[in-house]
Design a protein around this motif. Structure first.
Motif: not given
Ligand code: PMP
Length: 453
Positions: A59, A117-119, A122, A151-153, A223, A257, A259-260, A285-286
């Motif tokens: 994604w 990075n995304g995590s 968060v 899901y947030h990482g 999300e 969030d 990120i996605a 992110s992403k």
């Molecule tokens: N939040 C969401 C909504 C995600 O979909 C993701 C990754 N799939 C993350 C956080 C984590 O991002 P990362 O993989 O860059 O740590």
């Protein structure tokens, strides 16, 4: 180098993410895919085969692999400055990017904090929210509210506010003590109910939890519109409107969030715009770097920023740091990505592509083992079940989604599933013909996975 050579070397040296390595070992049943190069929506292996990247490489990819405009921007930046510490230093790409993100995101988000990075993004939002309340004399606010199936990482804080047991159950003893509220998942609609009805019905749980726990809660994290890792379950923007108002009423932050779902995936630049709502923290992110380099941005308000702006001796500043914060190469990839959004009618074109995906996937709704075909913009998912009438899922041990995956690889498509859900989340440079090809391959895969003729 050929496919086999690289696979052998890989399996001796690497431990892959989100993977039972035995699946790829001697007795394993999954093929490891050696990729030599990418171009647009296509990935090429060493033996001359190509695969359509239907899931944008987890994604992240928006405008295709090896996009000439993003390539050129990163190349230019390489000769200028590859990286510099962002504590005490600044540089043009990072300043321009933060200015542009403030302009692009909803009004009221005036400050940008960067992570890598995304995590990590968060984690920043969770810590900043807690710390804001602490700086404001509200030290009793220490907990977070999450939605079921969220899901947030994968880092411990981000995993704590996630509710996908496959990823988090093992680590339960290490998790924060969070409060879980049932998601407004439209898959759970009763006969005659709309997604907005489900949102209103499910919001009563959130309202009750906020009424009871607001004093000890820092923030609600969601999300917006699509729980991507949670099997692409979707919900109505009505829930965001109700949640924003309730967070204000109860004095609790809202963390979005995106990120996605950010950067056009759900049809609007940011999913929050469909409320419309303005969160207290927006995590990106992403797609931020077009899928090129890891970077996250957390946007927040001046009000929150000002709660940390003080004399050094007070020791109430936000000391969170990552070595690669604001990496100039990543910033330039992000700026080139934003340039594409401004110079091309991306969201308008995506509307046409999204309606094409919708039209082509629609017949799958009649398949005897398809319980749901759902879509928000450029994210479309097909959920397989054992029994359609009762929506009884296939036993997870059967790994039916992987049959679609394996079949798609033989046809030249990368359709990595989420359990029994097969989905499309392609780069925006996909064509209608390529969508037709993906739907054809997915349909064949579904017939195989469900043992239909
Ligand atoms: N939040 C969401 C909504 C995600 O979909 C993701 C990754 N799939 C993350 C956080 C984590 O991002 P990362 O993989 O860059 O740590």
């Amino acid at each position: 180098m050929d496919n086999e050579q690289l696979k052998r070397r890989d399996l001796r040296a690497l431990w892959h993410p989100c993977t039972q390595m035995k699946d790829y070992g001697e007795e394993g049943t999954l093929p490891l895919l050696p990729i030599q190069r990418g171009e647009g929506v296509w990935l090429y292996d060493f033996d001359g085969n190509r695969y359509l990247d239907a899931i944008s490489s987890w994604w992240v990819n928006l405008f295709g692999h090896a996009n000439p405009r993003i390539n050129a921007a990163v190349r230019d930046q390489l000769d200028e400055l590859e990286h510099v510490i962002l504590a005490g230093c600044t540089h043009e790409p990072v300043v321009e990017l933060c200015e542009r993100l403030i302009d692009l995101t909803p009004d009221g988000l005036d400050r940008v904090f960067l992570a890598d990075n995304g995590s990590a993004g968060v984690e920043v939002a969770l810590k900043m929210s807690f710390h804001y309340w602490l700086n404001s004399g509200r030290s009793e606010k220490t907990r977070f509210i999450r939605l079921s199936n969220s899901y947030h990482g994968e880092t411990l804080g981000a995993l704590s506010v996630s509710d996908v047991p496959l990823y988090s159950a093992t680590y339960k003893p290490l998790m924060l003590d969070v409060i879980t509220v049932p998601a407004p998942d439209c898959y759970e609609r009763e006969p005659g109910e709309s997604c907005a009805d489900v949102a209103r019905r499910q919001f009563t749980h959130m309202e009750a939890v906020l009424a009871e726990h607001a004093d000890e809660v820092c923030a609600v994290i969601v999300e917006p519109l699509v729980q991507c890792a949670g099997h692409m379950r979707m919900y109505d923007p009505e829930y965001l409107r109700l949640l924003r108002a309730a967070c204000d009423r109860h004095g609790v932050h809202l963390i979005a969030d995106e990120i996605a779902v950010g950067f056009g995936r759900t049809g609007t630049m940011f999913a929050c715009e469909q409320g419309p709502v303005v969160p207290d923290f927006l995590c990106l992110s992403k797609g931020l770097t077009g899928g090129y380099l890891p970077m996250a941005a957390v946007l927040t308000s001046d009000d929150i920023y000002n709660a940390f702006y003080d004399d050094y001796e007070k020791l109430n500043m936000f000391l969170h740091s990552h070595s690669y914060t604001g990496n100039p190469l990543a910033c330039r990839a992000a700026l080139a990505t934003l340039d594409i959004f401004t110079s091309e009618l991306v969201l308008e074109r995506n509307k046409v592509l999204a309606s094409h995906i919708k039209k082509r996937l629609a017949p799958l709704a009649d398949h005897p083992h398809v319980a749901d075909v759902r879509q928000h913009g450029m994210i479309a998912a097909v959920e397989l079940v054992q029994d359609k009438a009762s929506r009884t899922p296939y036993p997870w041990q059967e790994r039916r989604g992987l049959e679609i995956y394996r079949h798609a690889l033989t046809r030249g498509a990368l359709l990595r599933p989420l359990g029994n859900v097969s989905y499309l989340m392609p780069p925006y440079v996909i064509t209608e013909d390529e969508i037709d090809f993906l739907v054809e391959v997915m349909t064949e895969g579904i017939h195989r996975a469900t043992h239909q003729p």
